[in-house]
Design a protein around this motif. Structure first.
Motif, short mmCIF file in Angstrom:
data_model
loop_
_atom_site.label_atom_id
_atom_site.label_comp_id
_atom_site.label_asym_id
_atom_site.label_seq_id
_atom_site.Cartn_x
_atom_site.Cartn_y
_atom_site.Cartn_z
N ILE A 1 -9.13 2.25 -0.21
CA ILE A 1 -8.86 1.38 -1.36
C ILE A 1 -10.04 0.46 -1.61
O ILE A 1 -10.46 0.25 -2.77
N ALA B 1 -15.15 1.27 -8.53
CA ALA B 1 -14.68 0.99 -9.88
C ALA B 1 -15.41 -0.20 -10.47
O ALA B 1 -15.75 -0.21 -11.66
N GLY C 1 -4.74 -3.17 -11.98
CA GLY C 1 -5.25 -1.81 -12.06
C GLY C 1 -4.23 -0.77 -12.45
O GLY C 1 -4.60 0.25 -13.02
N PHE C 2 -2.95 -0.99 -12.14
CA PHE C 2 -2.00 0.08 -12.47
C PHE C 2 -0.62 -0.41 -12.88
O PHE C 2 0.16 0.36 -13.42
N SER D 1 7.63 -6.52 7.97
CA SER D 1 8.17 -7.20 9.15
C SER D 1 9.30 -6.39 9.79
O SER D 1 9.44 -6.35 11.00
N LYS D 2 10.09 -5.71 8.97
CA LYS D 2 11.14 -4.86 9.54
C LYS D 2 10.61 -3.49 9.92
O LYS D 2 11.36 -2.62 10.37
N GLU D 3 9.34 -3.28 9.65
CA GLU D 3 8.68 -2.00 9.91
C GLU D 3 9.39 -0.83 9.22
O GLU D 3 9.49 0.27 9.78
N ILE D 4 9.90 -1.12 8.02
CA ILE D 4 10.35 -0.01 7.16
C ILE D 4 9.10 0.70 6.63
O ILE D 4 9.06 1.92 6.55
N PHE D 5 8.10 -0.13 6.28
CA PHE D 5 6.78 0.42 5.94
C PHE D 5 6.00 0.52 7.25
O PHE D 5 5.65 -0.49 7.86
N VAL D 6 5.77 1.73 7.69
CA VAL D 6 5.16 1.92 9.01
C VAL D 6 3.65 1.92 8.87
O VAL D 6 3.09 2.68 8.07
N MET D 7 2.97 1.06 9.61
CA MET D 7 1.50 1.03 9.56
C MET D 7 0.95 1.88 10.68
O MET D 7 0.65 1.37 11.76
N GLU D 8 0.81 3.17 10.44
CA GLU D 8 0.18 4.02 11.45
C GLU D 8 -1.30 4.14 11.13
O GLU D 8 -1.79 3.42 10.26
N HIS D 9 -2.02 5.07 11.78
CA HIS D 9 -3.48 5.11 11.64
C HIS D 9 -3.90 5.41 10.20
O HIS D 9 -4.92 4.94 9.73
N VAL E 1 -12.74 2.48 -3.24
CA VAL E 1 -12.40 2.78 -4.64
C VAL E 1 -12.61 1.54 -5.51
O VAL E 1 -13.16 1.62 -6.61
#
Lengths: 107, 242
Positions: free
Chosen positions: B98, B105, B49-50, B81-89, B101
């Protein structure tokens, strides 16, 4: 070179109509073909004045426009790219607040 | 008048400055090989898609087809896994967005694409319309002109025919007059002939009358008597013979 002028290297009688996505200076090795040990010298050769940085941004913008936004029958790809880009941008600028939502105890 | 002069001077100044900017350092021949005129191409290809196709091509030579995917998945795993990308609400609402969308599409995309393509074609046709109409009009004008030339040639033929007709009429008039001359001359000659005949007849008749009158006047009774006697003698001689 003032605001709104063409780049110094651009010569209409040689280059024809101006292409805003094109670099008219002497081309260097493309970044994708640079070897790892050459990256330092490659970066040292770059022109780091503000006007050169603005020019690079402008060329990137116009090459994206020409490639994804301006063709006759565009798909939804450029809009998804904008979406992903803005999501990343806002994630980065809000990262300081997001950090407080981490759940880990031990890493 | 004065305002026009003022406008002209402004126009001259503008064109001079823009020409200066556009010309730059005008020297050298046009390099078509390395600097071809830009053309409006097809949109760039993307995956997922992108992500630009070039990104995958860049990896293809070094890592094979799965390389970029492996990099992406590995990076995502590391970040999560290192929670650098934080999965908050907001992350979970983002997932549902997504999904929506994606479904939109897939469901509406083809129809919208077809409609938009049609609109693009309509706009292009409307922009070209004036030109195509002009071309059509000019072609029609050329066709009409050729027809007119053909008709003009017909006029020439017609003129020829008319000239021939006039010549025929002249010939007919000439012959008619010749005939008239002939008949007139013949009438006069006939008149002369008749006149001469009549005169001769009259003269003859008068001459005969005069001669007969004179002869009868010249015969005397004696001569008459002698003739009678001679006749009787001849008759009696004839009677005696038979």
């Amino acid at each position: 070179m003032a605001f709104g002028d063409y780049p110094k290297e651009y010569n209409p009688s040689v280059h024809g109509p101006y292409d805003p996505a094109r670099y008219y200076g002497k081309p260097d090795t493309p970044f994708g073909q640079v070897k790892l040990n050459e990256i330092g010298s490659w970066l040292a050769r770059r022109n780091k004045t503000p006007s050169a940085f603005m020019g690079a941004c402008s060329r990137a913008w116009w090459s994206w426009q020409h490639k994804y936004m301006q063709p006759k029958r565009v798909g939804i790809a450029p809009f998804f790219q904008l979406l992903v880009g803005s999501m990343t941008f806002f994630y980065v600028i809000n990262y300081g607040k997001m950090k407080h939502h981490r759940n880990y105890k031990y890493h | 008048m004065l305002s026009r002069v003022a406008l002209r001077s402004v126009a001259a100044r503008q064109s001079a400055s823009t020409a200066l900017v556009a010309r730059g350092s005008a020297s050298g021949a046009r390099d078509e090989q390395n600097f071809p005129r830009p053309v409006r191409g097809e949109p760039g290809k993307v995956r997922l898609g992108f992500v630009p196709e070039e990104w995958f091509q860049f990896f293809h030579a070094k890592t094979g087809v799965t390389g970029p995917y492996t990099l992406g998945v590995g990076l995502a795993t590391y970040l999560c896994s290192k929670e650098i990308f934080v999965m908050e609400h907001e992350y979970y609402s983002g997932l549902s967005l997504i999904l929506m969308v994606y479904i939109a599409a897939k469901k509406l995309g083809p129809n919208i694409a077809a409609w938009l393509d049609k609109e693009v074609d309509n706009i292009e046709t409307s922009w070209n319309e004036g030109r195509t109409n002009t071309i059509k009009g000019l072609e029609q004008a050329i066709k009409d002109e050729k027809t007119a030339q053909w008709r003009a040639e017909g006029q020439e033929l017609l003129m020829e025919a008319k000239k021939e007709n006039v010549l025929l009429q002249l010939e007919a008039a000439y012959r008619e007059r010749l005939m008239q001359v002939y008949t007139e001359v013949k009438r006069r000659l006939d008149y002369q002939l008749e006149k001469t005949n009549v005169e001769r007849r009259m003269a003859q008749k008068n001459m005969v009358d005069w001669i007969v009158l004179n002869v009868t006047k010249a015969i005397t009774p004696d001569q008459e008597k002698q003739t009678l006697d001679r006749c009787i003698a001849d008759l009696s001689a004839l009677a005696a013979k038979h």
